[in-house]
Design an enzyme around this catalytic site. Structure first.
Site, PDB file in Angstrom:
ATOM      1  N   ASP A  11      71.267  30.051  74.514  1.00 43.52           N
ATOM      2  CA  ASP A  11      70.864  30.977  73.452  1.00 43.52           C
ATOM      3  C   ASP A  11      70.241  30.140  72.344  1.00 43.52           C
ATOM      4  O   ASP A  11      70.878  29.206  71.838  1.00 43.52           O
ATOM      5  CB  ASP A  11      72.069  31.747  72.903  1.00 43.52           C
ATOM      6  CG  ASP A  11      72.533  32.845  73.843  1.00 43.52           C
ATOM      7  OD1 ASP A  11      71.710  33.326  74.644  1.00 43.52           O
ATOM      8  OD2 ASP A  11      73.716  33.219  73.784  1.00 43.52           O
ATOM      9  N   ASP A 130      72.350  44.274  77.734  1.00 40.87           N
ATOM     10  CA  ASP A 130      73.573  44.062  76.967  1.00 40.87           C
ATOM     11  C   ASP A 130      74.324  45.389  76.926  1.00 40.87           C
ATOM     12  O   ASP A 130      73.820  46.370  76.363  1.00 40.87           O
ATOM     13  CB  ASP A 130      73.240  43.584  75.555  1.00 40.87           C
ATOM     14  CG  ASP A 130      72.504  42.253  75.568  1.00 40.87           C
ATOM     15  OD1 ASP A 130      72.834  41.410  76.409  1.00 40.87           O
ATOM     16  OD2 ASP A 130      71.583  42.071  74.747  1.00 40.87           O
TER      17      ASP A 130
END
Length: 254
Positions: A11, A130
């Site tokens: 990330d 997500d």
């Protein structure tokens, strides 16, 4: 027997690798180019690189950083974050990515999945999803976008099936509830999606021990497991994780 894949996720925020819990309280943990090279040398099967602020800030991918990572690794490399057009997809592939992950931008413009698959092939287009538990959603899980900050009207299972119909060749399924918790993957969510779509499903969010990976790759029916904290900060290596999985009967590339 088809081998299960181990994938490391980087990330990236402001050009640095970061890690949070449930998409919050992110801390800087290193240089993504150096970390990519290290995990490649440890034997990781694939790398995923997410620019976690690109969509929220309304900008495209950081191409020079992507190119820097691509020069260090010779395995499949997937990039997501801020990719909102065919031009963005093209420039990201030219920078060195083999796969493009579409998450928030796909929700806002589902035709991007179809157009991307038509121009670049289904194998290039990955749906990043997500999902979070929500009893009001038909499947029990709802889709969130913009780094888990914005709730949508989409049901997780329905969106997975729709994205595959449009042309997504793979799904990275991230549980917001499990993200960064290191208590294990969301097995019921992963199994539900894996059993309902005809493309590989990559489980993401919650890996803390090799046993957690074994569970999601067998009971959860996932084709691959995404890890981050385990190798970033918990002392595990990719090779060590693979050896433990192999000993427990999970077929992996050693």
């Amino acid at each position: 027997m088809i081998k299960k894949r181990i994938i490391v996720c980087l990330d990236v925020k402001d050009g640095r690798t970061t890690k949070g819990v449930k998409f919050q309280n992110n801390v800087d943990i290193g240089d993504p180019v150096e970390m990519a090279k290290m995990y490649y040398e440890q034997g990781v099967d694939e790398l995923v690189f997410y620019d976690i602020m690109a969509s929220a800030r309304g900008r495209g991918p950081i191409l020079d950083l992507i190119a820097g990572v691509a020069r260090q690794v010779f395995i499949p490399f997937c990039v997501g974050g801020g990719i909102g057009s065919l031009d963005d997809i093209r420039s990201t592939i030219l920078a060195g990515a083999e796969k493009i992950s579409l998450n928030s931008q796909a929700v806002k413009n589902p035709r991007l999945i179809a157009d991307g698959a038509r121009v670049f092939g289904n194998q290039c287009i990955v749906l990043g999803m997500d999902a979070k538990k929500d009893e009001s959603a038909p499947s029990g899980y709802r889709v969130y976008i913009n780094g888990g900050r914005v709730k949508t009207e989409l049901d997780a299972l329905s969106w997975a099936e729709k994205a595959v119909e449009l042309g997504a060749g793979e799904i990275v399924l991230n549980s917001i509830d499990a993200d960064g918790m290191r208590n294990g993957y969301e097995l019921s969510l992963t199994k539900m999606i894996s059993e309902r779509v005809p493309v590989p499903v990559i489980a993401s969010g919650g890996g803390g021990t090799p046993a957690h990976l074994a569970d999601v790759l067998t009971e959860g029916k996932a084709d691959a497991a995404l890890i981050a904290s385990m190798v970033h900060s918990m002392g595990y290596t990719v090779g060590g994780i693979k050896e433990e999985l192999s000993r427990s009967g999970v077929p992996v590339r050693l």
